[in-house]
Design an enzyme around this catalytic site. Structure first.
Site, PDB file in Angstrom:
ATOM      1  N   GLY A  54      15.091 -27.830 -16.902  1.00  0.00           N
ATOM      2  CA  GLY A  54      15.577 -26.899 -17.923  1.00  0.00           C
ATOM      3  C   GLY A  54      14.709 -25.663 -17.953  1.00  0.00           C
ATOM      4  O   GLY A  54      13.742 -25.543 -17.209  1.00  0.00           O
ATOM      5  N   LYS A  55      15.072 -24.748 -18.823  1.00  0.00           N
ATOM      6  CA  LYS A  55      14.354 -23.468 -18.897  1.00  0.00           C
ATOM      7  C   LYS A  55      12.873 -23.673 -19.181  1.00  0.00           C
ATOM      8  O   LYS A  55      12.026 -22.923 -18.727  1.00  0.00           O
ATOM      9  CB  LYS A  55      14.945 -22.612 -20.010  1.00  0.00           C
ATOM     10  CG  LYS A  55      16.286 -22.015 -19.648  1.00  0.00           C
ATOM     11  CD  LYS A  55      16.574 -20.794 -20.521  1.00  0.00           C
ATOM     12  CE  LYS A  55      17.994 -20.320 -20.322  1.00  0.00           C
ATOM     13  NZ  LYS A  55      18.960 -21.042 -21.154  1.00  0.00           N
TER      14      LYS A  55
END
Ligand code: GLU
Length: 479
Positions: free
Chosen positions: A247-248
């Site tokens: 994820g980010k």
């Protein structure tokens, strides 16, 4: 005759190009290039709420930067355009009308509150909510202001996925999905099927998040009288620890950031391809041409590939090494420090050749090369911090530097002769290279590392070497 190979990358302009979407694009592109087919870029911008300004431009820029060129797309004319979904509303409308005519689509008469009540009822009864259980018996004519839904035909499905293998589902997952929303835009579910058919797409290559919906897509293909395309589902990319989806927050940057940080496009292509794919051998470094030649969907793993930034860095070093010095010089243009930029291209190349094997990213260039271009101020604390050198007295250290200076005054200045002189110095002083060479290296570079000492001196030149040694000797004496 088999169907021509046409693959597509169909991003929604709702964010930036990250590693996962780049991989989907790359795999679709590799298939198209390998089989001499076409690769299409289609922008799926029907979700007006999630639309992000500048995202489409960013996606296009990222594809270009990676060399993933498309044959048809928003800015490349092709026979089945436009390639932006918001410009194709009339086309979806026509396909929707056909479904209404054949009794396979109907207007959804419910308000959001009524729908929520149905959901709550299903929850209370511990049942899965299915819209088709509430299908209206006498729906109003569709006027475009309410959602349009598919009248589904619940049944079991078996299908093949090039990556995931043979899959199946039961009738309970089939439902009356929305085709056109009340804002007049089609859903992804409807639009991508219409577009893939209109654009004669042979392979649908996309992320795992669409797998659960595939039975409903199969139902919709049938309602529309369409053949199924070939499906290939990409598993998630996992974060470094391997336990959750990347994820980010896991530090993975967007593609353009990696390029700005000094990664080569060919490294990124190689690295992204290796997230879940290998050719069955130990080979890790692949050129783009090799990937086009060797890639195959049946060697894409079914479980999540792990994102390993250290490996990316290692790969970049390998790809930098594989560049010719001229190629490297071209890539390095934007990464040089100020003093390097003011130097001749010949000298830049000379220095690149020296440091090439040590570069992990192009952004390392200033740190690794600055002292070649600018005389560094002596920093004697580096001598004191060196475990071996700190054992010697300043007089001893200065004595060695003076001896070296004497030798360097008369030697024929090239890397071979310098090595002979340096070896002579070892014999004469009875010191180890770890001491003598480290000392001279520091005195001429004041950098934590440098290429082989004789090569470094050869490139620095006699005058500069002597001047730096003088400066070091003077500094040492003052302490
Ligand atoms: N627009 C979808 C997405 O960005 C594309 C999925 C597909 O390739 O069909 O995730």
């Amino acid at each position: 005759m088999s169907q021509p190979i046409r693959t597509r990358f169909a991003p929604s302009p709702t964010g930036f190009m990250h590693v996962g979407s780049a991989r989907t694009a790359l795999f679709a592109w590799l298939i198209a290039r390998q089989q001499h087919g076409q690769f299409i870029l289609r922008l799926e911008d029907t979700d007006r709420v999630r639309h992000v300004e500048g995202s489409a431009e960013h996606l296009i820029k990222s594809l270009r930067a990676l060399g993933i060129n498309y044959d048809e797309g928003p800015d490349v004319d092709g026979p089945y355009g436009p390639y932006i979904q918001s410009e194709r509303l009339a086309i979806y409308r026509q396909w929707a009308e056909k479904l209404i005519e054949t009794g396979r689509a109907y207007a959804d008469p419910y308000t959001p509150e009524e729908l929520e009540a149905f959901r709550a009822e299903a929850r209370a009864n511990k049942q899965a909510f299915l819209y088709r259980h509430h299908r209206p018996t006498n729906p109003p004519a569709w006027d475009g202001t309410t959602p349009l839904r598919l009248k589904s035909e619940p049944k079991a499905y078996h299908w093949h996925d090039e990556v995931m293998g043979d899959l199946s589902s039961g009738p309970e997952v089939i439902d009356d999905i929305v085709l056109i929303k009340s804002d007049g835009y089609p859903t992804y579910n409807f639009a991508h099927i219409v577009d893939d058919a209109e654009m004669k797409v042979s392979h649908v290559i996309r992320g795992q998040e669409f797998l659960a919906s595939t039975p409903n897509y199969l139902n919709l293909y049938e309602a529309l009288g369409l053949d199924r395309p070939i499906f290939a589902t990409m598993p998630h990319i996992m974060a470094e620890n391997g336990r959750k989806k990347l994820g980010k927050r896991d530090g993975a940057k967007d593609i353009l950031d990696y390029l700005r940080d000094g990664y080569l496009p060919e490294t990124l292509v190689n690295f992204i391809a290796s997230l879940g794919w290998n050719d069955g051998t130990e080979q890790e470094i692949f050129s783009v041409e090799e990937l086009i030649d060797k890639f195959s969907l049946d060697r894409v793993g079914r479980s999540g590939a792990r994102f390993d930034e250290k490996r990316l860095e290692w790969m970049n070093g390998q790809h930098i090494r594989n560049l010719s010095t001229n190629e490297l010089a071209e890539r390095a243009v934007n990464f040089w420090g100020e003093s390097a930029k003011a130097t001749s291209p010949e000298r830049q190349r000379e220095i690149l050749e020296l440091v090439k094997d040590r570069l992990k990213t192009l952004a390392d260039l200033p740190l690794l090369t600055e002292y070649f271009f600018e005389r560094p101020a002596p920093n004697w604390s580096m001598v004191n911090d060196n475990k071996q050198l700190s054992k010697l007295s300043n007089d001893e250290l200065i004595g060695y530097l003076e001896l070296a200076r004497q030798k360097f005054e008369t030697v024929d200045w090239d890397s071979n002769n310098l090595q002979i002189q340096l070896n002579g110095l070892l014999d004469q002083t009875g010191q180890k290279p770890g001491i003598l060479f480290s000392l001279i290296r520091l005195a001429v570079s004041w950098a934590p590392f440098s290429p082989a000492l004789n090569d470094t001196l050869a490139v620095l030149g006699r005058d500069e070497t002597l001047a730096r040694l003088d400066l070091a000797i003077e500094t040492g004496r003052q302490l």
